[in-house]
Structure formats: C-alpha cells, structure tokens
Design a protein around this motif. Sequence first.
Motif, short mmCIF file in Angstrom:
data_model
loop_
_atom_site.label_atom_id
_atom_site.label_comp_id
_atom_site.label_asym_id
_atom_site.label_seq_id
_atom_site.Cartn_x
_atom_site.Cartn_y
_atom_site.Cartn_z
N GLN A 279 0.82 -1.20 0.00
CA GLN A 279 0.00 0.00 0.00
C GLN A 279 0.86 1.25 0.00
O GLN A 279 0.60 2.22 -0.72
CB GLN A 279 -0.92 -0.02 1.24
CG GLN A 279 -1.84 1.19 1.36
CD GLN A 279 -2.89 1.22 0.27
OE1 GLN A 279 -3.23 0.19 -0.31
NE2 GLN A 279 -3.42 2.41 -0.02
N GLU A 280 1.93 1.23 0.79
CA GLU A 280 2.82 2.38 0.90
C GLU A 280 3.67 2.54 -0.37
O GLU A 280 3.75 3.63 -0.95
CB GLU A 280 3.73 2.20 2.11
CG GLU A 280 4.71 3.33 2.35
CD GLU A 280 4.07 4.60 2.87
OE1 GLU A 280 4.74 5.65 2.83
OE2 GLU A 280 2.90 4.54 3.28
N LEU A 281 4.30 1.43 -0.82
CA LEU A 281 5.23 1.52 -1.95
C LEU A 281 4.52 1.82 -3.27
O LEU A 281 5.06 2.54 -4.12
CB LEU A 281 6.03 0.22 -2.07
CG LEU A 281 7.03 -0.06 -0.95
CD1 LEU A 281 7.57 -1.47 -1.08
CD2 LEU A 281 8.16 0.95 -0.99
N VAL B 32 9.47 4.88 -3.66
CA VAL B 32 10.68 4.87 -2.83
C VAL B 32 11.53 6.12 -3.07
O VAL B 32 12.58 6.28 -2.46
CB VAL B 32 11.53 3.61 -3.11
CG1 VAL B 32 10.80 2.37 -2.66
CG2 VAL B 32 11.90 3.52 -4.59
N GLY B 33 11.09 6.98 -3.97
CA GLY B 33 11.85 8.20 -4.24
C GLY B 33 13.00 7.99 -5.20
O GLY B 33 13.18 6.91 -5.77
N PRO C 24 12.82 10.50 -0.54
CA PRO C 24 11.41 10.18 -0.79
C PRO C 24 10.73 11.28 -1.60
O PRO C 24 11.18 12.43 -1.62
CB PRO C 24 10.81 10.10 0.62
CG PRO C 24 11.71 10.95 1.46
CD PRO C 24 13.09 10.78 0.88
N HIS C 25 9.65 10.91 -2.28
CA HIS C 25 8.87 11.89 -3.02
C HIS C 25 8.25 12.89 -2.05
O HIS C 25 7.81 12.56 -0.97
CB HIS C 25 7.76 11.20 -3.81
CG HIS C 25 8.27 10.30 -4.91
ND1 HIS C 25 8.77 10.77 -6.09
CD2 HIS C 25 8.33 8.94 -4.99
CE1 HIS C 25 9.13 9.75 -6.86
NE2 HIS C 25 8.88 8.64 -6.22
N LYS D 103 4.06 13.04 -8.04
CA LYS D 103 3.81 13.95 -9.14
C LYS D 103 4.35 13.44 -10.47
O LYS D 103 3.75 13.65 -11.53
CB LYS D 103 4.41 15.32 -8.82
CG LYS D 103 4.06 16.40 -9.81
CD LYS D 103 4.59 17.76 -9.39
CE LYS D 103 4.22 18.84 -10.39
NZ LYS D 103 4.74 20.18 -9.97
N GLY D 104 5.48 12.77 -10.48
CA GLY D 104 6.08 12.31 -11.73
C GLY D 104 5.55 10.99 -12.25
O GLY D 104 5.96 10.53 -13.32
#
Length: 236
Positions: A129-131, A136-137, A142-143, A156-157
């Motif tokens: 859910q997190e990844l 992971v940036g 991190p993003h 955003k990307g």
Amino acid sequence: MSGSQLKELDVLLNITGASIGRCTFVPKDFGEANVNQHVCIIRPNEKVDSVYLSQWLASDFGQNEIMKNQAGGNREGLNFQQIKSMEVILPFVSEQKKISAILTSVDDVIEKTQAQINKLKDLKTGMMQELLTRGVGVDGKPHTEFKDSPVGRIPKGWDVVQISELCTDVVDCVNKTAPVVDYKTPYKMLRTTNIKNGRVDTDNVRCVTKETYHTWTRRMKPESGNADQLRSKYLG
C-alpha cells in the motif's frame, strides 16, 4: 439432516470443485455439525486410525487415487462408489497410530510456521500500500510532491495508464475446461489452484495431450521468461 451429521474422528473429504481432494478429520470435542453436498463423510471402522486415513488421503498416494477415480473429463468430482473403491496402504493399527503421531507433530510445526507467514503477509500488504502509492523516491530521497489521479494520490512524476498500453496481447483460453489425462505429458494445464502467492505452483499440475494443447492454445501460446526479463531490466 441426520445423514450428514458428524461424529468425532470422522474423515472429511472434499469431492467437488477446485478443492477436490482436500481432507481432514473431526477432532474430539468438536461439537455438533453437518456437512454440505461438497463434502463426503468417511467413518472409519476398527481397522484404520482416523488420523492415519486422513493423512494417507492427503499424501501423494491418496491424491493420485483421487485423481485416478475422478468422474468425467470436464468435471471435477467424485461419487461415493469411486471413494469406496480407492485402495489404501494399511499397516497394523498400532503402527498407523505411530505414523499419525509423527505426521501430526509435523503438522503442528507447519501450523506455527504458517502463523508467522500470515504475519509477514500482513506486513507485505501494508508495504505494498505504501510503496505502490508513495514509491521509494529518487537517489534515496522520498517523493515530496503528489497529485490526484483516478486511483488516488500518487507521486507527481508518476502516470496512470491502461494495461492495454503495457501489453502486446491479452488473451484468455477456450471458454471450457480442457480434458486432462491421468499420466504425465510435456503439456501442462494451469488451473486457478496453480496460480497463488505471485508464483506458478506446479506441484499438483494436471496434464493434457499434445492435440489438446494445440487446440487450447491456438489463440496464443504461453511464453516463459517474462519475470526474469523484468528482474534484469529493473534490478540488474
């Protein structure tokens, strides 16, 4: 429903559907219960230990008997007469009980291990859910910027695209079950029970003839190596 009432140490066998062949026994002090039409009650006599019989049915020997006696090429099911005709390896009762005790102790270890696996699965669910929504940036950072998307907030990307843009083909098979054979061939048929936990389970795979294989794969033949290609591309 007196005909389907359970007694202690009855052996229970699934006789229809994808779960055909699964079996267990009714433990002591289980209480009152009935089974539905998909489960057969096998009530052992003094010649066989209930735990031994359920363990034998769950073994490769028992599963081979079940598949050999399975009714119909396009329908997975067993009738009572076929169950009665199955052959069982039968030691003396005293030895049956010793075998049962050993296998039961192994089952206890498996159960405890499974509990740990379940905890890891819950952990993985949270990590996914997190990844899959925050990533992971880049370069260990991190993003920090996010945007709304049809599937929720994402970095955003990132983009959201249809699967059709990521595949060369999306093909299902002939809309009926392929007839299987009770011997090994190079041509395997993967059922819903063979697709699990992100992998292909070939322990209980069924086989078909060469002719059936070519008929059922005429739309497109499965290819291997996709997972290895992805690992090489993204993980090096």
